[in-house]
Enzyme design. Sequence first.
Site: not given
Ligand code: 26V
Length: 813
Positions: A359, A550-551, A556, A658, A662
């Site tokens: 992801h 979003k976060r 982003k 996602t 929506k």
């Molecule tokens: C995790 C972390 C953890 C440490 C600090 C920074 C950071 C930044 C991003 C993440 C994302 C972890 C995985 C995630 O949530 N990915 C999201 O997954 C969604 C479903 O597939 C996708 O639509 C998003 O674009 C993607 O960011």
Amino acid sequence: MNLDAAGDAAALRDAIVRKLTYDLGRSRSGARDRDWFLATALAVRDRVIDRWLDVTRATYEQGEKQVYYLSLEFLVGRLLRDSVSNLGLTETLKEALAPLGVDFDAVRLAESDAALGNGGLGRLAACFMESLASLNIPAFGYGIRYEHGLFRQILREGWQHEYPEDWLTFGNPWEFARPEIAHDIGFGGSVESVRVSDNEVRQVWHPAETVQAVAYDTPVVGWRGRHVNTLRLWSARALDPLKLEAFNFGDHVGALADRMRQEAISKVLYPSDETPAGQELRLRQEYFFTSAALQDLVRRHLRVYGDLRSLPERVAIQLNDTHPAIAIAELMRICVDLHGIPWDEAWAITQGSISYTNHTLLPEALESWAVPLMERLLPRHMQIIYLINAHHLDAVRAAHPGDVRLLASVSLIEEGHGRRVRMGHLAFVGSHKVNGVSALHSDLLKKTVFRDFHALAPDRIVNKTNGITFRRWLQQANPGLTGLLVDALGPRVLDDAEALDGLAPLAEDAGFRDRFAAVKLANKEALAALIRQQLDLRVDPHAMFDVQIKRIHEYKRQLLNILETVALYDAIRAQPHLNWVPRVKIFAGKAAASYHRAKLIIKLAHDVARVVNGDPTVRDLLKVAFLPNYNVSLAEMIVPAADLSEQISTAGMEASGTGNMKLALNGALTMGTLDGANVEIRERVGDPNIFIFGLTTEEVETRRRDGSHGAAAIQASPRLGEVLEAVESGVFSPDDRGRYRELMASIRGHDYFMVGADFDSYFEAQRRADTRWEDSAAWWRSAVLNTARVGWFSSDRTIAEYAEEIWRVPVRR
Ligand code: 26V
């Protein structure tokens, strides 16, 4: 109302009142909304159980293949409206409640929002569970029953503060506690070699500590209530509730210390991993739920089929990111150590059963665990990982003799400053398929993080573009639009997302466009009321609602949006006589507790909002609203009310998104970069109906390689220069003029996220959006076409693709 319907409503009413009286011990007169919610949920749940038990039994009897979706997060939100709607009981329930003087919406809003996830990844898991049930695919979701979900966000003068979330305080009526379904989860200890026969030595792990994983089951009802699956969440239970001797000696706290430490495993979603203790807890969470899931499914498989060798034919285990990647070592341990299966056969079982979804490409988000921590916490798994690595590297060496670079690159162990286990590599080698979540992202996986792996196993990586469940994000969140669609296309549109295609010709029908716009206006009025109530801010529902939800993360680029807001504010003030399109900029999102820069971006949004909203010269032409505590329920309010959807990540960094789906589904036009699923949204809605701007992935990469800096972009853009100067000089922060100096310096400097480089292109795209808005027929034509053409982004389509290509299970619509 026909007699049957009246009878159904009366029966449901009786059931609800009985629950209120006999399960909750409440009288009708004393009951509050929360009590009515609990009673209603319990009554609705009863309607699910027979089906649930029937289909679960039938799955075993018919030897159907089971899907197991392992995810550290399930961001489900509220469930009442979802369950009632899928059961076709919405009207019945309203009629059941009305004579009791109880309002359905009040009851619905009394449910707490289950926030067992951070964002996209967790919400995807929840959408997938709903689609799995709706497609009649026998499936279990496995995760953790966090006592506290994602923190509550409170904003004080624009600064984010985190407070614990308490969704279980008044009980969770949807779940069934299963204290009898429990698995022992070991940690630490040592490994002993034991000779079991002349030619066989087995490794026996003696954990130093054992925690129990106890099951809590929530039925997941599919569309029209035909199929029901199980979301099984594990809760940690200490084997010894207390040290009685210590307690009797008066050490009341010490007597409970071990228990508290063990039960901490399921206390909180994503504990801070800033400290070593936080990292260890996270690893314990990952192993805890993964081991429980595998023990559970292996036991079920053995009970029915008696032999682990048939596992790949009977089960498909999907790893949602690398959080459950330890499953590969755990399944090997179960096969080899506990069932005496030879290594190679065990490996075939493991690889044949498991697949993995990636992801993110962000390096800081790719999981790895320090070898010493793994050795201490999971000593046997560490041995197994070394052995997997040895076999894997042998094979690579045989195919590519002498290529030491390749060996280092694909090793499961990262050498360098402290050895670490790369969980993505482990997941890759232990899976038969690895997928990305959008076409662009899957392509980048092949070119970047898994480049060498892709050369070694060219058939392993596949794409499964994300999707969303239309039941929640269209039918439930936007009943007004759903009614319009059913009028126009017939009820088939409720069952088949692709039927939305039929809407396209109506984009040319002025009467239809007016009805479409009227639904949007009503949704905007509801959101405007919420904004007024939450922020004491009046916004005009006729203005363009420009939404970024979003976060909060630098990639982003909420910052890009805020800087454009400042530029627009300046432009309006400079030329107040022009025909400006009235806009409301709406933001919502949480920043990670330790992510200081993200919190500063929230503060900037507030500072800008204070100045802009308070400036009489901009009148109602521009307003800025940051809604606190973004969650699924708030998204359900905002999404149907959005006109413009901000999907503006630095190209190459958003795996899919996602929210983009929506919002487009609900008739918002996308303002986006060529990133993640935006690319595929553009392919479907068509270039004229989306606003694309900014650098492409390749251009971003080239600029970064050339070491280009923001300074060049600022030179080229007087507008950007002015905005930066205003923000850094403290125009929006008179109480602390230096507050944003460093943030702005990052744009002047490296500008890793290309905020400066994309600024002019973004500003220009926003003006294209203004022009479209001024031509109302053109705007609503595009809006209708967005709804019409995004049927493909239904998670039913995504799940059907997983079923066919990865899991090899039948779909029965
Ligand atoms: C995790 C972390 C953890 C440490 C600090 C920074 C950071 C930044 C991003 C993440 C994302 C972890 C995985 C995630 O949530 N990915 C999201 O997954 C969604 C479903 O597939 C996708 O639509 C998003 O674009 C993607 O960011």
